[in-house]
Write a protein that holds these residues in place. Structure first.
Motif, PDB file in Angstrom:
ATOM      1  N   HIS A  50       0.843  -1.194   0.000  1.00 44.54           N
ATOM      2  CA  HIS A  50       0.000   0.000   0.000  1.00 44.54           C
ATOM      3  C   HIS A  50       0.880   1.246   0.000  1.00 44.54           C
ATOM      4  O   HIS A  50       2.012   1.222   0.490  1.00 44.54           O
ATOM      5  CB  HIS A  50      -0.919   0.023   1.237  1.00 44.54           C
ATOM      6  N   LYS A  51       0.341   2.342  -0.524  1.00 46.91           N
ATOM      7  CA  LYS A  51       1.007   3.630  -0.536  1.00 46.91           C
ATOM      8  C   LYS A  51       0.347   4.549   0.495  1.00 46.91           C
ATOM      9  O   LYS A  51      -0.878   4.661   0.555  1.00 46.91           O
ATOM     10  CB  LYS A  51       0.925   4.277  -1.918  1.00 46.91           C
ATOM     11  N   LEU A  52       1.175   5.233   1.278  1.00 47.33           N
ATOM     12  CA  LEU A  52       0.641   6.148   2.280  1.00 47.33           C
ATOM     13  C   LEU A  52       0.096   7.432   1.676  1.00 47.33           C
ATOM     14  O   LEU A  52      -0.569   8.206   2.359  1.00 47.33           O
ATOM     15  CB  LEU A  52       1.725   6.490   3.308  1.00 47.33           C
ATOM     16  N   THR A  53       0.394   7.676   0.384  1.00 39.75           N
ATOM     17  CA  THR A  53      -0.096   8.911  -0.237  1.00 39.75           C
ATOM     18  C   THR A  53      -1.628   8.953  -0.279  1.00 39.75           C
ATOM     19  O   THR A  53      -2.229  10.020  -0.216  1.00 39.75           O
ATOM     20  CB  THR A  53       0.454   9.030  -1.664  1.00 39.75           C
ATOM     21  N   ILE A  56      -5.968   6.418   2.867  1.00 41.16           N
ATOM     22  CA  ILE A  56      -7.102   5.555   3.155  1.00 41.16           C
ATOM     23  C   ILE A  56      -6.705   4.112   2.910  1.00 41.16           C
ATOM     24  O   ILE A  56      -6.204   3.768   1.837  1.00 41.16           O
ATOM     25  CB  ILE A  56      -8.314   5.934   2.290  1.00 41.16           C
ATOM     26  N   PHE A  57      -6.940   3.280   3.911  1.00 42.96           N
ATOM     27  CA  PHE A  57      -6.645   1.857   3.766  1.00 42.96           C
ATOM     28  C   PHE A  57      -7.749   1.214   2.941  1.00 42.96           C
ATOM     29  O   PHE A  57      -8.914   1.189   3.337  1.00 42.96           O
ATOM     30  CB  PHE A  57      -6.543   1.204   5.141  1.00 42.96           C
ATOM     31  N   SER A  58      -7.373   0.729   1.766  1.00 43.96           N
ATOM     32  CA  SER A  58      -8.358   0.187   0.840  1.00 43.96           C
ATOM     33  C   SER A  58      -8.218  -1.311   0.641  1.00 43.96           C
ATOM     34  O   SER A  58      -8.659  -1.848  -0.363  1.00 43.96           O
ATOM     35  CB  SER A  58      -8.235   0.891  -0.520  1.00 43.96           C
ATOM     36  N   GLY A  59      -7.583  -2.007   1.578  1.00 40.32           N
ATOM     37  CA  GLY A  59      -7.418  -3.452   1.454  1.00 40.32           C
ATOM     38  C   GLY A  59      -8.734  -4.186   1.596  1.00 40.32           C
ATOM     39  O   GLY A  59      -9.613  -3.796   2.369  1.00 40.32           O
ATOM     40  N   PRO A 102     -23.263   9.268   7.119  1.00 36.58           N
ATOM     41  CA  PRO A 102     -23.807   8.471   8.224  1.00 36.58           C
ATOM     42  C   PRO A 102     -23.766   6.974   7.907  1.00 36.58           C
ATOM     43  O   PRO A 102     -23.781   6.559   6.753  1.00 36.58           O
ATOM     44  CB  PRO A 102     -25.249   8.972   8.344  1.00 36.58           C
ATOM     45  N   ASP A 103     -23.694   6.187   8.986  1.00 40.37           N
ATOM     46  CA  ASP A 103     -23.665   4.725   8.881  1.00 40.37           C
ATOM     47  C   ASP A 103     -22.527   4.262   7.977  1.00 40.37           C
ATOM     48  O   ASP A 103     -22.701   3.377   7.131  1.00 40.37           O
ATOM     49  CB  ASP A 103     -25.000   4.185   8.353  1.00 40.37           C
ATOM     50  N   SER A 104     -21.358   4.840   8.142  1.00 39.01           N
ATOM     51  CA  SER A 104     -20.206   4.501   7.307  1.00 39.01           C
ATOM     52  C   SER A 104     -19.013   4.146   8.179  1.00 39.01           C
ATOM     53  O   SER A 104     -18.967   4.447   9.381  1.00 39.01           O
ATOM     54  CB  SER A 104     -19.841   5.677   6.385  1.00 39.01           C
ATOM     55  N   ARG A 105     -18.054   3.515   7.514  1.00 38.77           N
ATOM     56  CA  ARG A 105     -16.815   3.126   8.199  1.00 38.77           C
ATOM     57  C   ARG A 105     -15.644   3.387   7.267  1.00 38.77           C
ATOM     58  O   ARG A 105     -15.747   3.193   6.056  1.00 38.77           O
ATOM     59  CB  ARG A 105     -16.869   1.653   8.589  1.00 38.77           C
ATOM     60  N   MET A 106     -14.537   3.843   7.842  1.00 35.29           N
ATOM     61  CA  MET A 106     -13.335   4.121   7.057  1.00 35.29           C
ATOM     62  C   MET A 106     -12.113   3.830   7.922  1.00 35.29           C
ATOM     63  O   MET A 106     -12.118   4.063   9.134  1.00 35.29           O
ATOM     64  CB  MET A 106     -13.320   5.590   6.603  1.00 35.29           C
ATOM     65  N   HIS A 107     -11.058   3.292   7.251  1.00 37.33           N
ATOM     66  CA  HIS A 107      -9.795   3.028   7.931  1.00 37.33           C
ATOM     67  C   HIS A 107      -8.687   3.829   7.274  1.00 37.33           C
ATOM     68  O   HIS A 107      -8.571   3.855   6.046  1.00 37.33           O
ATOM     69  CB  HIS A 107      -9.452   1.528   7.899  1.00 37.33           C
TER      70      HIS A 107
END
Length: 377
Positions: A50-53, A56-59, A102-107
């Motif tokens: 993954h790239k830190l640029t 957002i963690f998209s795995g 709303p009702d979302s999740r992100m890493h």
């Protein structure tokens, strides 16, 4: 030598830069998350880089990662969650980064931060703060917002899910579109004029005519004007028509044509009282035109012509009488005063002399005046 040793032992080398991160999976299970540097891993290990640029963690295996290696996930990732009535605005190093519905999740990668999260309860306040709205627009993060622009001289009546109307001043307003459904109806607060044209009315003497009306009005209570009726201008149109129909229908045609101003004042009070209950202030009301049917117009034209002809005859007779009376008075004066008679004779002589090329007088003016006097006798 190291490469040969790694080959013999079933290992390989992985080099990551400062901007790289890798998830190491062995036999279907996450065993490590690797940072910058050189790493010695087994040949059969699966590496997901993954790239830190992107930050957002998209795995695709985030749930497995949280289940199998919660300590690694807590160390390297930042988890964001929002409930059903919440919007999260994420700042990265003091700059706007993203917004979470709303009702979302992100890493997010922890090493790509630091991150600051501001949460907004859209159930409590559906409006987006002005400074935040401007920043979201500059960053082109407008997917969670809806805009309503109210023009100068207007107000907006805003409802949430069709209820709780409130008034918005002129200007631009931004709302979260993730909460209640926002509807804004624009109301013109300026003084305006409304026309009722071609309104048919039957007078008391059963003459059908059409009238044109005009009324000045302005909205003083926008919430009442919008919520009490579907269209307050249509209500004004109907009120004008009915009020004038009742008033004019009680009059004969002659009374209507004789005093239109009084009719306006009588019907206006009913219209103003009715529209005041709808939040509309009605000003001047005018009965502009009264349009008669063709045959009635011809009859009235003939009547007016006859009346004017009779008036003209009376005036002519009166003037003739005055002229005759004046001649009689003049004759009496001349009969009683010979000097006045001679003066009138001289005036007549002056008129005659002005109409001929040459005038010869014999034996003096006395003879001429004597001859004129004989003509008179």
């Amino acid at each position: 030598m190291l490469r040969i040793f790694d080959t013999l032992t079933g290992h390989r080398r992985l080099v990551l830069t400062e901007n790289d991160r890798a998830i190491l999976t062995r036999k279907g299970r996450t065993v490590d998350m690797l940072g910058a540097g050189e790493h010695r891993i087994k040949r059969d290990d699966v590496v997901e880089q993954h790239k830190l640029t992107s930050a957002i963690f998209s795995g695709g295996n985030v749930d497995a990662l949280l289940r199998d290696a919660p300590d690694l996930a807590a160390k390297h990732l930042v988890e964001l969650r929002t409930d059903a009535n919440e919007v999260a605005v994420v700042m990265r190093e003091g700059r706007l980064f993203t917004a979470l519905a709303p009702d979302s999740r992100m890493h997010l990668w922890a090493d790509a931060g630091p991150f600051d999260v501001t949460r907004h309860d859209v159930a409590a306040d559906v409006r987006v703060p002005d400074d935040l709205a401007k920043r979201l627009m500059r960053a082109r993060l407008t997917s969670l917002m809806t805009a309503a622009e109210v023009a100068e001289g207007h107000v907006g009546v805003m409802t949430l899910d069709g209820a709780n109307p409130t008034v918005l001043a002129s200007g631009a307003h931004m709302f979260w579109n993730a909460g209640a459904r926002v509807a804004v109806k624009h109301v013109d607060m300026r003084l305006r004029s409304h026309d009722v044209t071609g309104h048919e009315i039957l007078t008391r003497d059963r003459v059908t005519l059409r009238v044109n009306l005009a009324a000045d009005f302005r909205v003083v209570d926008p919430v009442t004007a919008v919520t009490k009726v579907r269209d307050f201008e249509e209500a004004l149109h109907r009120a004008l028509g009915l009020a004038f129909r009742r008033t004019l229908g009680a009059l004969t045609l002659d009374a209507l044509l004789a005093d239109k101003v009084a009719v306006d004042a009588e019907a206006a009070d009913a219209v103003r009282a009715e529209m005041a209950t709808l939040g509309v202030e009605v000003g001047a009301i005018a009965l502009k035109d009264v349009i008669l049917p063709g045959e009635m117009r011809d009859i009235l034209t003939a009547v007016v012509a006859a009346e004017k002809e009779a008036e003209a005859n009376v005036i002519r007779r009166r003037e003739e009488t005055n002229a005759t009376r004046s001649l009689l008075n003049t004759a009496k004066v001349m009969a009683e005063n010979p000097v006045m008679l001679r003066l009138k004779e001289l005036e007549a002589l002056e008129v005659i002399a002005g109409k001929v090329e040459r005038l010869t007088v014999h034996n003096g003016t006395a003879g001429l005046l004597g001859d004129v006097a004989k003509l008179r006798d």
